[in-house]
Design an enzyme around this catalytic site. Structure first.
Site, PDB file in Angstrom:
ATOM      1  N   ALA A   1       1.511  13.682 -22.777  1.00 57.29           N
ATOM      2  CA  ALA A   1       0.975  12.404 -23.263  1.00 57.29           C
ATOM      3  C   ALA A   1       1.815  11.787 -24.393  1.00 57.29           C
ATOM      4  CB  ALA A   1      -0.476  12.583 -23.719  1.00 57.29           C
TER       5      ALA A   1
ATOM      6  N   PHE B   1      -6.259  19.706 -24.816  1.00 57.89           N
ATOM      7  CA  PHE B   1      -6.990  18.481 -25.127  1.00 57.89           C
ATOM      8  C   PHE B   1      -8.400  18.575 -24.509  1.00 57.89           C
ATOM      9  CE2 PHE B   1      -8.070  14.025 -23.970  1.00 57.89           C
ATOM     10  CZ  PHE B   1      -8.215  13.545 -25.245  1.00 57.89           C
ATOM     11  N   ASP B   2      -9.336  17.760 -25.034  1.00 56.88           N
ATOM     12  CA  ASP B   2     -10.744  17.819 -24.598  1.00 56.88           C
ATOM     13  C   ASP B   2     -10.922  17.775 -23.079  1.00 56.88           C
ATOM     14  OD1 ASP B   2     -10.400  16.880 -27.200  1.00 56.88           O
ATOM     15  OD2 ASP B   2     -12.276  15.779 -27.218  1.00 56.88           O
TER      16      ASP B   2
ATOM     17  N   HIS C   1     -21.989  11.962 -30.154  1.00 53.83           N
ATOM     18  CA  HIS C   1     -21.385  11.018 -31.109  1.00 53.83           C
ATOM     19  C   HIS C   1     -21.102   9.644 -30.506  1.00 53.83           C
ATOM     20  CE1 HIS C   1     -18.175  13.225 -29.141  1.00 53.83           C
ATOM     21  NE2 HIS C   1     -17.290  12.329 -29.503  1.00 53.83           N
TER      22      HIS C   1
ATOM     23  N   ASP D   1       1.638  19.034 -20.909  1.00 53.23           N
ATOM     24  CA  ASP D   1       0.782  17.866 -21.059  1.00 53.23           C
ATOM     25  C   ASP D   1       1.611  16.918 -21.909  1.00 53.23           C
ATOM     26  OD1 ASP D   1      -0.912  15.898 -22.016  1.00 53.23           O
ATOM     27  OD2 ASP D   1      -2.649  17.221 -22.177  1.00 53.23           O
TER      28      ASP D   1
ATOM     29  N   TYR E   1       0.836  -1.211   0.000  1.00 54.36           N
ATOM     30  CA  TYR E   1       0.000   0.000   0.000  1.00 54.36           C
ATOM     31  C   TYR E   1       0.866   1.255   0.000  1.00 54.36           C
ATOM     32  CZ  TYR E   1      -3.848   3.138   1.172  1.00 54.36           C
ATOM     33  OH  TYR E   1      -4.774   4.141   1.141  1.00 54.36           O
TER      34      TYR E   1
ATOM     35  N   LYS F   1      -0.710   6.729 -23.618  1.00 56.02           N
ATOM     36  CA  LYS F   1      -0.086   7.030 -24.909  1.00 56.02           C
ATOM     37  C   LYS F   1       1.397   6.659 -24.827  1.00 56.02           C
ATOM     38  CE  LYS F   1      -4.038   9.419 -24.994  1.00 56.02           C
ATOM     39  NZ  LYS F   1      -4.522  10.415 -24.065  1.00 56.02           N
TER      40      LYS F   1
END
Ligand SMILES: *Cc1c(COP(=O)(O)O)cnc(C)c1O
Length: 462
Positions: free
Chosen positions: A221, A126-127, A454, A219, A74, A262
């Site tokens: 990624a 990014f979104d 979508h 960011d 842990y 990613k």
């Protein structure tokens, strides 16, 4: 087909997962049952899945070995310290807070730093970054250069920040007119087609922000893909290792958020990493209640271990050269067929310009969806529409439909999953779609959710 030997896949395959191309009648039945929405297709009905490069990588034998030896303690897990060492050696950031995904890292960074009314500056958020900024009642500001937004401009670094606009924003911050909590540089720029940011631009943006006392975060990624593009395209970097380039790049920032799905080469995971202990301490205050204890952050010990190993593999030159060449190979084949696409090729996928494939089709009939469904029917290939179905919305004031700039279809290539032969199959499916483009139906919506329609919409051909 490519004739000169440029080198094939830099791996051999010791475990296989069967995939099957359903016969045409079964593909027709499957897409109909899915309401002509590729998100509702069972993955088993898909032959080559280019829906996303997120969480879809194949792990190496060494990563699987690391999974078996992960430490599930842990607190103070050995796997945490392995990951901390990997991150420090590549990013140069000493302080590490794991999270279950990239968006969890963003949540913590925003909670630490962002107040209502703030302007969160970046090249192009990014979104999920945009979503988190709005959730803090702050304003996301995209400062990518104008050339970066033009699909016809073939420039090497279309993820670059417009430094003049950055300066205007920072001057307003200095005068007290507005507050800027930090500048976030997304490498590569996902929402702009995986386009890279140059080292010169990162250096200049960072020097400017620091002059105004504003921190800089990355960011990260797709940091390794960005570093590879710097090595290939920017003078002075062709003899450097990817790790040397990454160390310089991250040195211009105070820390990063990372979606390990990613360039972590793992199927789940993320982290925050910081240069200073002070920022780290503030992050842990939020990491513990939201994610988990400081040394596991919502991940199993084995996930931390696989990521520690994945980061050492993603910076290997052979891996990156093949990765970027494979995406480029698919793009070259589409060029030979004549399929219009966004230029230049980004790091993680090819973006078909569906508006140019079907110039006669009105946008209300979703040309991007027409191309997406045609690719599936032609070869069991799953891409994703990034056009009106995903982004058009009704303006609450005027009641008119606001359309996105372009009707795109993204073919995102998972890491180390498919061979170049698979890319040839994708190109063959694109060729069939292209030959039949005059006959492709448009689509009308039968069901749509009020937001993010979508993902769950049902459509019918018209
Ligand atoms: C995927 C992604 C994220 C979010 O990460 P998740 O792991 O999906 O939560 C953030 N930024 C960029 C640039 C991404 O591509």
């Amino acid at each position: 087909m490519r004739m000169a030997p440029r080198g094939a896949e830099p791996f051999k395959i010791k475990m296989v997962e069967p995939i099957r191309l359903l016969p045409p009648a079964e593909r027709q039945a499957a897409i109909k049952a899915a309401g002509f929405n590729i998100f509702s297709l069972p993955a088993e009905a898909v032959y080559i899945d280019l829906l996303t490069d997120s969480g879809t990588a194949a792990m190496s034998d060494r990563q699987w070995a690391a999974i078996m030896s992960g430490d599930e303690s842990y607190a103070g897990s050995r796997s945490y310290y392995q990951l901390q060492q990997s991150v420090e050696s590549i990013f140069g950031y000493r302080y590490l807070a794991p999270t279950h995904q990239g968006r969890a890292a963003e949540h913590i960074l925003m909670t630490m730093m962002v107040k209502p009314g703030d302007r969160v500056l970046g090249n192009m958020h990014f979104d999920t970054t945009l979503g988190h900024t709005l959730l803090k009642n702050a304003e996301p500001v995209n400062l990518v250069t104008a050339a970066g937004l033009d699909p016809q401009v073939d420039a090497p670094f279309k993820g670059n920040i417009d430094l003049d606009r950055l300066q205007i924003e920072l001057l307003r911050h200095a005068s007290g007119e507005q507050h800027v909590p930090f500048v976030l540089i997304t490498v590569t720029c996902n929402n702009n087609g995986g386009q890279p940011v140059s080292m010169a631009n990162i250096r200049a943006a960072s020097e400017m922000a620091r002059r105004f006392g504003v921190p800089v975060f990355f960011d990260a990624a797709r940091f390794a893909e960005n570093c590879y593009f710097i090595r290939e395209r920017e003078p002075g970097y062709s003899n450097k290792t990817i790790t040397e380039i990454a160390r310089e790049m991250f040195g211009y920032g105070d820390g990063c958020t990372m979606s390990a799905k990613k360039d972590g080469l793992v199927n789940i995971g993320g982290f925050l990493a910081f240069a200073s202990e002070d920022l780290y301490r503030r992050a842990v205050e939020w990491q513990i209640p939201f994610e988990g204890f400081a040394t596991y952050g919502g991940l199993a010990g084995r996930d931390l271990a696989a990521l520690a190993q994945g980061l050492t593999e993603v910076v290997e030159l052979d891996y990156l050269a093949h990765r970027i060449q494979q995406v480029g190979y698919l793009a070259e084949m589409l060029d030979q067929i004549g399929v219009p696409r966004v230029r230049p090729t980004g790091g993680h996928g090819v973006y078909i310009d569906a508006g140019a494939v079907l110039p006669e089709m009105p946008r209300e009939l979703f040309p991007g969806q027409a191309v997406t469904v045609a690719l599936y029917l032609a070869g069991g290939v799953r891409g994703v529409e990034l056009g009106s179905l995903a982004f058009a919305h009704v303006d609450p004031v005027t009641g008119e439909t606001v359309y996105p700039a372009r009707e795109l279809v993204r073919l995102a290539v998972p890491r180390r999953v498919y061979t170049d032969r698979h890319m040839e199959h994708v190109a063959a499916a694109a060729a069939e779609m292209w030959t039949r483009r005059a006959e492709l139906p448009g689509y009308a919506i039968e069901y749509e959710a009020p937001v993010l329609r979508h993902f769950t919409a049902r459509l019918r051909p018209v």
